[in-house]
Design a protein around this motif. Sequence first.
Motif, mmCIF file in Angstrom:
data_model
loop_
_atom_site.group_PDB
_atom_site.id
_atom_site.type_symbol
_atom_site.label_atom_id
_atom_site.label_comp_id
_atom_site.label_asym_id
_atom_site.label_seq_id
_atom_site.Cartn_x
_atom_site.Cartn_y
_atom_site.Cartn_z
ATOM 1 N N ILE A 141 0.832 -1.198 0.000
ATOM 2 C CA ILE A 141 0.000 0.000 0.000
ATOM 3 C C ILE A 141 0.871 1.254 0.000
ATOM 4 O O ILE A 141 0.594 2.220 -0.724
ATOM 5 N N VAL A 142 1.921 1.244 0.797
ATOM 6 C CA VAL A 142 2.844 2.382 0.803
ATOM 7 C C VAL A 142 3.433 2.598 -0.584
ATOM 8 O O VAL A 142 3.507 3.726 -1.083
ATOM 9 N N GLU A 143 3.848 1.512 -1.229
ATOM 10 C CA GLU A 143 4.423 1.624 -2.571
ATOM 11 C C GLU A 143 3.389 2.118 -3.574
ATOM 12 O O GLU A 143 3.692 2.945 -4.447
ATOM 13 N N LEU A 144 2.156 1.634 -3.454
ATOM 14 C CA LEU A 144 1.094 2.090 -4.351
ATOM 15 C C LEU A 144 0.830 3.577 -4.166
ATOM 16 O O LEU A 144 0.631 4.320 -5.130
ATOM 17 N N MET A 145 0.829 4.042 -2.923
ATOM 18 C CA MET A 145 0.552 5.447 -2.655
ATOM 19 C C MET A 145 1.709 6.350 -3.071
ATOM 20 O O MET A 145 1.507 7.542 -3.314
ATOM 21 N N VAL A 196 0.180 0.119 5.906
ATOM 22 C CA VAL A 196 -0.696 1.134 6.494
ATOM 23 C C VAL A 196 -0.417 1.217 7.989
ATOM 24 O O VAL A 196 -0.261 0.193 8.661
ATOM 25 N N ARG A 197 -0.345 2.433 8.519
ATOM 26 C CA ARG A 197 -0.093 2.658 9.939
ATOM 27 C C ARG A 197 1.073 1.798 10.442
ATOM 28 O O ARG A 197 0.908 0.953 11.333
ATOM 29 N N PRO A 198 2.272 1.945 9.871
ATOM 30 C CA PRO A 198 3.398 1.065 10.206
ATOM 31 C C PRO A 198 3.806 1.104 11.674
ATOM 32 O O PRO A 198 4.434 0.172 12.169
ATOM 33 N N GLU A 199 3.441 2.184 12.371
ATOM 34 C CA GLU A 199 3.803 2.311 13.780
ATOM 35 C C GLU A 199 2.879 1.511 14.695
ATOM 36 O O GLU A 199 3.120 1.399 15.910
ATOM 37 N N LEU A 200 1.827 0.908 14.119
ATOM 38 C CA LEU A 200 0.804 0.231 14.903
ATOM 39 C C LEU A 200 0.955 -1.285 14.796
ATOM 40 O O LEU A 200 1.058 -1.831 13.702
ATOM 41 N N SER A 201 0.948 -1.969 15.932
ATOM 42 C CA SER A 201 0.945 -3.431 15.949
ATOM 43 C C SER A 201 -0.440 -3.898 16.365
ATOM 44 O O SER A 201 -0.966 -3.481 17.404
ATOM 45 N N VAL A 202 -1.050 -4.751 15.541
ATOM 46 C CA VAL A 202 -2.405 -5.238 15.767
ATOM 47 C C VAL A 202 -2.328 -6.662 16.301
ATOM 48 O O VAL A 202 -1.611 -7.502 15.747
#
Length: 360
Positions: free
Chosen positions: A12-16, A110-116
């Motif tokens: 997603i980062v690369e697409l954006m 997406v939201r790389p700082e977040l761990s789910v």
Amino acid sequence: MSTVLNYRSNAIVELMRTPAEEHDESWLKNALQQAVLLELATLPPYLCGLWSIEDPDREGAVSETIKEIIFDEMSHMGLVCNMLTTIGGAPRMADAALVPKYPGPLPGGVRPELSVSLTGLTKESVDMYSQIERPDDPVVEDAEVRTSIGAFYTQILEAFRKQPQLIKGTKQVIRDMSHHGKGNDVVALASLDDVEAAITIIKEQGEGTAASPDNPFPGQPGELAHFYSFREIFRGQKLILVSSDPQQFDFQGDEIPMPRTSRMGTVPSGGWEQGGVPVSSEVRGLLDTFNQHYSSMLRFLEQAWQADPSSTPSPTQLLNQAVKAMRKLEDPARRLMQIPLPDDSGMAFGPEFRYVEAGG
């Protein structure tokens, strides 16, 4: 352009980062496939939180709020699948490489700082839910957000606007979900207006608008967008308008007590056993049952958007099978949450949401 289909990628980062003039049909198909994975990724953590709520609070306000958000997310995933098929794509999700991996980041960077993670409902997990939904410019608790979900959907919409001729209305799956709220129906997307309306619903149900925390497409009057609903639960108070000029909101309303819950522990990477947690035959049986139903659900969903309208079973029948499989998840999940972990921590097991092949 081509994108590697893997849940743990930076797709997603690369697409954006791709220049807008290169957001062609291939870019749009890749972006929508990533959006499918993104919508799917929100469901397991929210479901774990919901299922951990115990009687009599299962019918309480917090439970109902999370339940409605889950139905919204299911509708969003259906709408994104229709966006992909209307331009000739085919959603994929029934694959061990594509299913969500927990604990870890959301798909595509997406939201790389977040761990789910998968765990029971706590203040910490509700905070995590809200960070998933956090908009770029919230009306309260402003903070810098990198690569938000809303920003990603904005780029998808702009790509549709530049190429409306790609919208063919093919292989559209329809489901009436209006009993869960305005805008929750999975509808056919055969025009640019249809796509714009669908993306508006997805963004504003999750994030609200720049001027208001309200959900413009509520199930019940007064519902807030997902981010603000989760922040209310986290802060323990209703979000209210405290000033009209200038307009300001704050968590100064009625108290929102946390419900009673099972103390589900955090599922380790790869599942309990791979994380070094011994499991009994009872636990193993419940985990296997859950994972099989979850995997069947994903296969039925994938087949529903790949089937021709005149095929047997039909797309609608396949979607109904997916819903039936999903309904079978709750019982083994709640039973797992009643079995203590063997470490004397006072925490309990919970579902893993692992993909297994048919017959596996």
